[in-house]
Motif scaffolding. Structure first.
Motif, PDB file in Angstrom:
ATOM      1  N   HIS A  78       0.732  -1.320  -0.123  1.00 47.45           N
ATOM      2  CA  HIS A  78      -0.012   0.187  -0.130  1.00 47.45           C
ATOM      3  C   HIS A  78       0.859   1.245  -0.140  1.00 47.45           C
ATOM      4  CE1 HIS A  78      -3.671  -2.351   0.744  1.00 47.45           C
ATOM      5  NE2 HIS A  78      -2.968  -3.027   1.559  1.00 47.45           N
ATOM      6  N   GLY A  79       2.135   1.152   0.044  1.00 50.56           N
ATOM      7  CA  GLY A  79       3.028   2.275   0.055  1.00 50.56           C
ATOM      8  C   GLY A  79       2.637   3.197   1.295  1.00 50.56           C
ATOM      9  N   ILE A  80       2.220   2.428   2.479  1.00 47.33           N
ATOM     10  CA  ILE A  80       2.194   3.149   3.724  1.00 47.33           C
ATOM     11  C   ILE A  80       3.207   2.760   4.832  1.00 47.33           C
ATOM     12  CG2 ILE A  80       0.512   3.095   5.765  1.00 47.33           C
ATOM     13  CD1 ILE A  80      -1.768   2.860   4.149  1.00 47.33           C
ATOM     14  N   GLU A  81       3.839   3.760   5.416  1.00 52.91           N
ATOM     15  CA  GLU A  81       4.906   3.524   6.508  1.00 52.91           C
ATOM     16  C   GLU A  81       4.229   3.525   7.721  1.00 52.91           C
ATOM     17  OE1 GLU A  81       8.752   2.889   7.316  1.00 52.91           O
ATOM     18  OE2 GLU A  81       8.308   3.833   5.198  1.00 52.91           O
ATOM     19  N   LEU A  82       4.206   2.366   8.185  1.00 46.14           N
ATOM     20  CA  LEU A  82       3.398   2.269   9.475  1.00 46.14           C
ATOM     21  C   LEU A  82       4.599   2.142  10.617  1.00 46.14           C
ATOM     22  CD1 LEU A  82       0.799   1.477  10.988  1.00 46.14           C
ATOM     23  CD2 LEU A  82       1.465  -0.871  10.784  1.00 46.14           C
ATOM     24  N   THR A  83       4.190   2.900  11.591  1.00 46.75           N
ATOM     25  CA  THR A  83       5.264   3.189  12.847  1.00 46.75           C
ATOM     26  C   THR A  83       4.329   2.930  14.115  1.00 46.75           C
ATOM     27  OG1 THR A  83       6.424   4.702  11.702  1.00 46.75           O
ATOM     28  CG2 THR A  83       6.582   4.474  14.082  1.00 46.75           C
ATOM     29  N   ARG A  84       4.860   1.681  14.762  1.00 45.70           N
ATOM     30  CA  ARG A  84       4.148   1.323  16.122  1.00 45.70           C
ATOM     31  C   ARG A  84       4.852   2.326  17.204  1.00 45.70           C
ATOM     32  NH1 ARG A  84       6.172  -1.398  20.208  1.00 45.70           N
ATOM     33  NH2 ARG A  84       7.957  -2.155  18.842  1.00 45.70           N
ATOM     34  N   VAL A  85       3.921   2.876  17.845  1.00 48.77           N
ATOM     35  CA  VAL A  85       4.364   3.914  19.155  1.00 48.77           C
ATOM     36  C   VAL A  85       3.834   3.246  20.248  1.00 48.77           C
ATOM     37  CG1 VAL A  85       4.274   6.403  20.127  1.00 48.77           C
ATOM     38  CG2 VAL A  85       3.990   5.925  17.543  1.00 48.77           C
ATOM     39  N   PRO A  86       4.880   2.649  21.186  1.00 54.61           N
ATOM     40  CA  PRO A  86       4.415   2.044  22.254  1.00 54.61           C
ATOM     41  C   PRO A  86       4.118   2.863  23.424  1.00 54.61           C
ATOM     42  CG  PRO A  86       6.921   1.858  22.243  1.00 54.61           C
ATOM     43  CD  PRO A  86       6.396   2.775  20.983  1.00 54.61           C
ATOM     44  N   MET A  87       3.059   2.578  24.144  1.00 46.12           N
ATOM     45  CA  MET A  87       2.623   3.610  25.313  1.00 46.12           C
ATOM     46  C   MET A  87       2.236   2.503  26.535  1.00 46.12           C
ATOM     47  SD  MET A  87       2.186   6.493  24.033  1.00 46.12           S
ATOM     48  CE  MET A  87       0.842   7.299  24.986  1.00 46.12           C
ATOM     49  N   ASN A  88       2.678   3.153  27.964  1.00 44.02           N
ATOM     50  CA  ASN A  88       2.463   2.291  29.034  1.00 44.02           C
ATOM     51  C   ASN A  88       1.126   1.686  29.240  1.00 44.02           C
ATOM     52  OD1 ASN A  88       5.134   2.416  29.756  1.00 44.02           O
ATOM     53  ND2 ASN A  88       4.916   4.350  30.623  1.00 44.02           N
ATOM     54  N   ASP A  89       0.191   2.431  28.872  1.00 37.42           N
ATOM     55  CA  ASP A  89      -1.356   2.365  29.158  1.00 37.42           C
ATOM     56  C   ASP A  89      -2.115   2.879  28.184  1.00 37.42           C
ATOM     57  OD1 ASP A  89      -3.977   2.823  30.981  1.00 37.42           O
ATOM     58  OD2 ASP A  89      -3.187   1.021  31.700  1.00 37.42           O
TER      59      ASP A  89
END
Length: 415
Positions: A78-89
């Motif tokens: 899809h040409g999409i740059e997916l970035t996972r951003v971790p959160m504590n809660d």
């Protein structure tokens, strides 16, 4: 000349501000149009976007599934740059969105958020979510039963298209069958087991999600079942009196808990560490395949197994949503649609990736898609899907959970 320069600068500033406002208005109009666009237009708009997915980051398997299975496919297909951003809660996600809304921030950094339950209700009540988008997703319309109670409502709150289901969860208890071949399968049996095995049981302290869920099981069994709580908490005049047997039970077992109940694990991760090291004989999870994943990683012994309470265990759906100020809403829609695909849901089901139960309606799958999901090896530590499905209990609405967690602090932790 100096006055002319200042005047020119002022006009330029006003012009830039007007352009900025027009651009912002155009962006808002465009995002609104996405809810009425055909899917090809959404896909075209999504190409090249950078999508930030904010989510709890405390599970290595989940993180690896997003980073190594999902993200590369989004980029390639899809040409999409997916970035996972971790959160504590998830509450941290809600707090950040509240802050951004209070200052009028329209170009937020969050494009997808993983929320459910009381956090969804808080987001909905405060206008933190974008709009009725789930019906636009082809994989939602093709593979999801939108009218199923666990899809249409989130902890008793109508979803109204503001979020799309990502997976199913069900509470299980975990034991080592070599050490505890006959684990307790009711709260009455658990109380006896705890007293016979002092120091071998504990549960995460609320507001930990799993520890809070354990307490809700105590509530159901000690107060006469869940049916009486299927109405808003505010409509029950004697709620405090109804809860009393639950507090009595928890206080009765407390002296026999790990560290004599003087302290509780602050998280499920800590609880699992105690089980892995043999300090406690039981742990628990809202992820039926967690134990299988931990066995694969060598953290739990091969003899680890999961079990249910005789009266059933809590089950719910967890969802993905798009914040009101997402900067890349088209990319968010395409990403969520991909996460609902049979291929992504089948990969997610494997304990080697995550072990999360599918949100899809199996009856809507093709025979080949259904067989692929059936062929997934869930491991010896995971109960058959049919057994899990036959023993589901409904969750409480979010208003109860807040009352219970505050009550635990008052009636158990402080006593």
């Amino acid at each position: 000349m100096k006055k002319f320069t200042l005047l020119t600068s002022g006009i330029l500033a006003l012009g830039l501000a007007a352009c900025s406002q027009n651009a912002e208005k155009g962006s808002q109009d465009n995002s609104g149009n996405l809810l009425a666009s055909d899917w090809q237009e959404v896909s075209d708009a999504a190409a090249g976007q950078e999508v930030n997915m904010y989510m709890w980051g405390g599970n290595d398997n989940i993180n690896r599934y997003l980073d190594e299975w999902v993200a590369p496919r989004m980029k390639e297909e899809h040409g999409i740059e997916l970035t996972r951003v971790p959160m504590n809660d998830a509450q941290d996600i809600i707090n950040q969105l509240l802050d951004e809304k209070s200052v009028g921030k329209t170009d937020g950094s969050m494009d997808i958020v993983w929320i459910n339950g009381e956090n969804f209700k808080a987001a909905k009540d405060n206008g933190l979510l974008w709009g009725d988008f789930s019906g636009q997703l082809p994989n939602f319309t093709d593979y999801i039963d939108a009218d199923a109670p666990e899809i249409a409502e989130d902890f008793g709150e109508p979803v109204d298209g503001l979020e799309a289901p990502w997976g199913q969860a069900q509470f299980v208890l975990v034991h080592d069958e070599n050490k505890s071949p006959n684990p307790p399968k009711s709260m009455e049996e658990l109380a006896s087991w705890v007293k016979e095995n002092p120091g071998q049981f504990t549960y995460p302290a609320p507001p930990d999600f799993t520890g809070s869920a354990f307490i809700r099981h105590v509530l159901y069994e000690t107060t006469g079942g869940h049916e009486q709580y299927q109405q808003p908490a505010a409509e029950i005049n004697d709620l405090e009196a109804r809860f009393e047997p639950m507090w009595q039970y928890l206080n009765e077992i407390e002296p026999f808990l790990w560290r004599e109940g003087q302290t509780y694990p602050e998280s499920l991760t800590k609880q699992d560490q105690l089980f892995a090291s043999g300090e406690v004989g039981l742990t628990m999870s809202y992820d039926p395949a967690l134990a299988a994943s931990e066995v694969l990683k060598g953290r739990f012994p091969e003899s680890t197994r999961t079990f249910l309470l005789d009266g059933g265990t809590l089950a719910n759906t967890h969802f993905l949503s798009i914040p009101f100020n997402s900067s890349d809403k088209a990319g968010a829609m395409v990403t969520i649609n991909e996460l609902l695909s049979p291929a992504a849901q089948t990969a997610k089901l494997s304990p080697e990736n995550w072990g999360d139960l599918s949100a899809l309606d199996l009856e809507k799958l093709s025979p080949e898609q259904r067989q692929a999901m059936t062929d997934v090896d869930l491991g010896n530590a995971t109960l058959p899907l049919e057994e899990l499905e036959a023993n589901r209990l409904p969750e409480l609405s979010a208003d109860y959970i807040e009352i219970i967690e505050k009550g635990w602090m008052e009636h158990v932790a402080k006593e």
